[in-house]
Scaffold this active site. Structure first.
Site, PDB file in Angstrom:
ATOM      1  N   GLY A 198       0.824  -1.201   0.000  1.00 29.14           N
ATOM      2  CA  GLY A 198       0.000   0.000   0.000  1.00 29.14           C
ATOM      3  C   GLY A 198       0.859   1.253   0.000  1.00 29.14           C
ATOM      4  CG  HIS A 218       1.118  -4.879  -8.538  1.00 32.58           C
ATOM      5  ND1 HIS A 218       2.365  -4.312  -8.593  1.00 32.58           N
ATOM      6  CD2 HIS A 218       0.683  -4.697  -7.253  1.00 32.58           C
ATOM      7  CE1 HIS A 218       2.678  -3.805  -7.406  1.00 32.58           C
ATOM      8  NE2 HIS A 218       1.669  -4.031  -6.569  1.00 32.58           N
ATOM      9  CG  ASP A 265       2.995  -4.102 -11.855  1.00 32.33           C
ATOM     10  OD1 ASP A 265       2.112  -3.234 -11.996  1.00 32.33           O
ATOM     11  OD2 ASP A 265       3.733  -4.175 -10.856  1.00 32.33           O
ATOM     12  CB  SER A 304       2.892  -3.886  -3.812  1.00 33.19           C
ATOM     13  OG  SER A 304       2.619  -2.571  -4.244  1.00 33.19           O
ATOM     14  CE1 TYR A 305       6.419   2.273   0.426  1.00 35.56           C
ATOM     15  CE2 TYR A 305       5.903   1.209   2.513  1.00 35.56           C
ATOM     16  CZ  TYR A 305       6.523   2.220   1.804  1.00 35.56           C
ATOM     17  OH  TYR A 305       7.270   3.172   2.469  1.00 35.56           O
TER      18      TYR A 305
END
Length: 482
Positions: free
Chosen positions: A99, A454, A402, A195-196
């Site tokens: 996020g 992603h 992605d 991701s994050y």
């Protein structure tokens, strides 16, 4: 809201029930647990889960809260699944979504690699034939406090979330979770995510490594490695890779690309006004297509109220990152199904979730967390390099469709590590087809997944499970068709 304690009568009742059950089954890792520990586990055990297939799975699963900061009133929510077969012999893997501000329960479990996936049309569940608990015991964590079902009694203004506090908060959770489930403490332990989590995972790994050097035997974690997909790791190369990838995928014009090359220095903390203008023009294009999965459609049903930013900026925002919009996978409507399901009162009761009655609904991602996130490292490359030197197993994988953290970005970032190449760029196979490409560095393995977005486990679940199994076994993916 207050962090609650376990009622004594319930503990005693659960302890008696578990003691009887333990006597009736073969010797296992739970055989030597004391009554209080067994009772605490039993209180977290999930029995009847609404919408789940009945009598179609044999694994146990548990969910609930672990208080990781009494002073600030922080409690993190977890959902743990034993491996489908021989859980005592399988490793333990913690999964983290990014996020920042997104729920690992709502994304990782419900839409990607968990045993129970939300179904189409009605918010019910189906067994995932490619769930990662085929290969490991899986622990999903909503972190930091305030994400998903996790909560804090302290306002974000007083105690703002950030990289450092998240790493230490997750470590405190792990120490206490292992105290509740000591039978898993000496299992090989890995951290995976996407991701994050490219920040979360190296930072948490570094805390574990340092704390292990001084930890007591009771608090030592048998930590072995990390696995990160489409990882946000470096502000400079990630942004440059996004732009270069967009041009290579024929999304931006030659004119706009030239503007980026002329006006943007992504190594700067503050980008120039000309670069910001180019980024604004770039952002408009990603209102037309899904930046997280370039070749899949939008959801015709629309999207739920996610309490998340809809901005598409990719430049200087809250510490050089932005939540953008919520990532989607192969079925772009799964976020809607997951949100509806996890907001049901009967589901929350079954999962022992929302026990304090928070005033806001469950959301997949919370913009209020993203908006106040100021503590974000510009790069985690030095941490990754240190972890490699510590001898941890490190695999980075990348779905190559992605556009938000594209393969191009990851390749630029890995080049910064300066690691010698042991086995150069080569194809790997899933059955008769090329599954992607891989390169083995001295201390790190990089794998692409051909055609995945992603959220790789959602886009191509069979390939994702194959990759996961090979990571756990520390074996290269197949170099020939099979």
């Amino acid at each position: 809201m207050e962090v609650s304690t376990l009622p004594c009568l319930l503990l005693l009742s659960a302890a008696l029930a578990l003691c009887c059950a333990a006597a009736a089954r073969p010797e296992s890792a739970t055989a030597n647990l004391d009554a209080a520990t067994m009772a605490a586990q039993e209180l977290d055990r999930v029995g009847s889960l609404p919408g789940a297939p009945i009598h179609s799975y044999a694994f146990k699963h548990y969910s609930g809260y672990v208080t990781n900061d009494e002073h600030l009133g922080k409690a993190l929510f977890y959902w743990f699944f034993e491996a489908m077969e021989k859980p005592d012999e399988k490793p333990l893997v913690l999964w983290l979504n990014g996020g920042p501000g997104c729920s690992s329960v709502g994304f990782g479990q419900a839409q990607e690699l968990g045993p129970f996936l939300v179904k189409k049309d009605v918010p019910e569940l189906e067994l995932n034939p490619y769930a990662w608990n085929h290969a490991a015991n899986l622990l999903f964590l909503d972190s930091p406090a305030g994400v998903g079902f996790s909560y804090t009694n302290t306002s974000f203004e007083i105690d703002p979330p950030g990289d450092n506090s998240t790493a230490h908060g997750s470590y405190a959770f792990l120490v206490r979770w292992f105290q509740r489930f000591p039978q898993h403490k000496m299992k090989e332990f890995y951290i995976a995510g996407e991701s994050y989590a490219g920040h979360y995972i190296p930072q948490l790994a570094n805390v574990i490594v340092e704390e292990n050097k001084k930890a007591s035997k009771e608090n030592y974690i048998n930590f072995k490695g990390i696995l990160i997909g489409n990882a946000y790791m470096d502000g400079d190369t990630d942004l440059q890779g996004i732009v270069d990838s967009a041009w290579h995928h024929a999304i931006i014009s030659d004119t706009l690309y030239s503007a980026f090359l002329k006006s943007c220095d992504f190594s700067m903390e503050i980008l120039s006004p000309e670069c910001d203008a180019a980024l604004d023009e770039f952002s408009v294009l990603y209102k037309l297509i899904d930046i997280y999965s370039l070749y899949t459609p939008y959801c015709d049903l629309g999207y739920p109220a996610l309490n998340a930013s809809s901005s598409l900026k990719i430049g200087q925002t809250n510490g050089r990152f932005d939540l953008l919009k919520i990532p989607m996978g192969f079925d772009p409507c799964t976020q809607t199904y997951a949100t509806e399901y996890l907001n049901r009162e009967d589901v929350q009761r079954a999962l022992h979730a929302n026990t304090t009655g928070v005033s806001y609904p469950y959301v997949l991602c919370r913009n209020s967390i993203n908006a106040v996130w100021k503590d974000s490292d510009m790069t985690v490359v030095p941490i990754v390099k240190k972890l490699a030197e510590e001898g941890l197993r490190i695999w980075i994988f990348s779905g190559d469709t992605d556009g938000r953290i594209p393969t191009t970005s990851t390749r630029y970032t890995l080049k910064k590590l300066g690691l010698p190449i042991k086995e150069d760029w080569s194809p790997w196979f899933t059955h008769k087809q090329v599954g992607g490409w891989s390169v083995v560095y001295d201390g790190l393995t990089f794998v692409t997944v051909r055609g995945a977005g992603h959220m790789v486990p959602t886009s191509l679940p069979e390939q994702a499970l194959q990759l996961f199994k090979h990571f756990l076994a520390n074996q290269n993916l197949p170099s020939k068709p099979f």
